[in-house]
Scaffold this motif. Structure first.
Motif, PDB file in Angstrom:
ATOM      1  N   SER A  21       0.827  -1.210   0.000  1.00  0.00           N
ATOM      2  CA  SER A  21       0.000   0.000   0.000  1.00  0.00           C
ATOM      3  C   SER A  21       0.858   1.255   0.000  1.00  0.00           C
ATOM      4  CB  SER A  21      -0.928  -0.002   1.220  1.00  0.00           C
ATOM      5  OG  SER A  21      -1.800  -1.105   1.190  1.00  0.00           O
ATOM      6  N   GLY A  25       1.009   4.096  -2.877  1.00  0.00           N
ATOM      7  CA  GLY A  25       0.865   5.515  -2.569  1.00  0.00           C
ATOM      8  C   GLY A  25       1.985   6.342  -3.181  1.00  0.00           C
ATOM      9  N   HIS A  28       1.503   6.875  -6.932  1.00  0.00           N
ATOM     10  CA  HIS A  28       0.586   7.967  -7.259  1.00  0.00           C
ATOM     11  C   HIS A  28       1.157   9.326  -6.871  1.00  0.00           C
ATOM     12  CE1 HIS A  28      -2.934   6.188  -9.057  1.00  0.00           C
ATOM     13  NE2 HIS A  28      -2.718   5.142  -8.280  1.00  0.00           N
ATOM     14  N   GLY A  57      -2.238   9.728  -3.547  1.00  0.00           N
ATOM     15  CA  GLY A  57      -1.085   8.942  -3.130  1.00  0.00           C
ATOM     16  C   GLY A  57      -0.718   9.200  -1.683  1.00  0.00           C
ATOM     17  N   SER A  58      -0.835  10.447  -1.265  1.00  0.00           N
ATOM     18  CA  SER A  58      -0.504  10.809   0.114  1.00  0.00           C
ATOM     19  C   SER A  58      -1.411  10.112   1.117  1.00  0.00           C
ATOM     20  CB  SER A  58      -0.607  12.324   0.306  1.00  0.00           C
ATOM     21  OG  SER A  58       0.347  12.973  -0.491  1.00  0.00           O
ATOM     22  N   PHE A  60      -2.685   7.091   0.841  1.00  0.00           N
ATOM     23  CA  PHE A  60      -2.129   5.749   0.997  1.00  0.00           C
ATOM     24  C   PHE A  60      -0.831   5.784   1.800  1.00  0.00           C
ATOM     25  CE2 PHE A  60      -5.092   4.405  -2.254  1.00  0.00           C
ATOM     26  CZ  PHE A  60      -5.314   3.062  -1.969  1.00  0.00           C
ATOM     27  N   ILE A  61       0.016   6.768   1.532  1.00  0.00           N
ATOM     28  CA  ILE A  61       1.303   6.866   2.226  1.00  0.00           C
ATOM     29  C   ILE A  61       1.097   7.104   3.719  1.00  0.00           C
ATOM     30  CG2 ILE A  61       3.396   8.269   2.484  1.00  0.00           C
ATOM     31  CD1 ILE A  61       3.212   8.753  -0.601  1.00  0.00           C
ATOM     32  N   SER A  64      -0.632   4.064   5.457  1.00  0.00           N
ATOM     33  CA  SER A  64       0.297   2.930   5.488  1.00  0.00           C
ATOM     34  C   SER A  64       1.434   3.175   6.476  1.00  0.00           C
ATOM     35  CB  SER A  64       0.874   2.668   4.097  1.00  0.00           C
ATOM     36  OG  SER A  64      -0.150   2.333   3.203  1.00  0.00           O
TER      37      SER A  64
END
Length: 137
Positions: A21, A25, A28, A57-58, A60-61, A64
């Motif tokens: 994940s 992230g 993206h 993307g952030s 997910f980052i 995660s």
């Protein structure tokens, strides 16, 4: 060293789910235009258009990274909450890709998203749940 390897091995499903994940992230985050440029992301772009690719993307980052922290430091409630948030993101993403596929945009991403979501359920399987040990992913 063996203690660390044992710790990781006991939580390999959690680490795999979180690291995958996290990498997604970053993909993206560094390819912010993919949401608006790829036909496969049409529905995802419509749903997340208000935040854009870099922010997508952030999300997910951040989730995660927080989950990784919770796994490493055994924050049980945090791990469980973040697992369900991350799982929900993968399911939403899978539904977006499925709708895009049904609208004629050839992609197999919906299969991958639902597979990731299905495999991630091993994080909270009966085998991993211990009443006293709290080995939740």
């Amino acid at each position: 060293m063996w203690k660390i390897l044992s710790f990781i091995n006991d939580r390999k499903s959690s680490f795999t789910f979180v690291i995958g994940s996290l990498v997604y992230g970053f993909y993206h985050f560094f390819n912010a235009n993919i949401l608006s440029q790829s036909a496969a992301y049409t529905i995802t772009d419509d749903l997340f258009t208000f935040i854009g690719g870099r922010a997508f993307g952030s999300i997910f980052i951040i989730i995660s990274a927080l989950k990784l922290y919770a796994i490493i430091f055994e924050k049980v409630q945090m791990k469980i909450s973040l697992y369900f948030i991350l799982l929900s993101l993968w399911i939403i993403l899978g539904v977006c890709f499925l709708i895009s596929f049904l609208e004629g945009n050839a992609n197999a991403a919906w299969i991958y998203c639902f597979t990731i979501a299905a495999f991630s359920t091993s994080v909270i399987s009966q085998k991993n749940i211990m009443l006293k040990g709290h080995k939740y992913g």
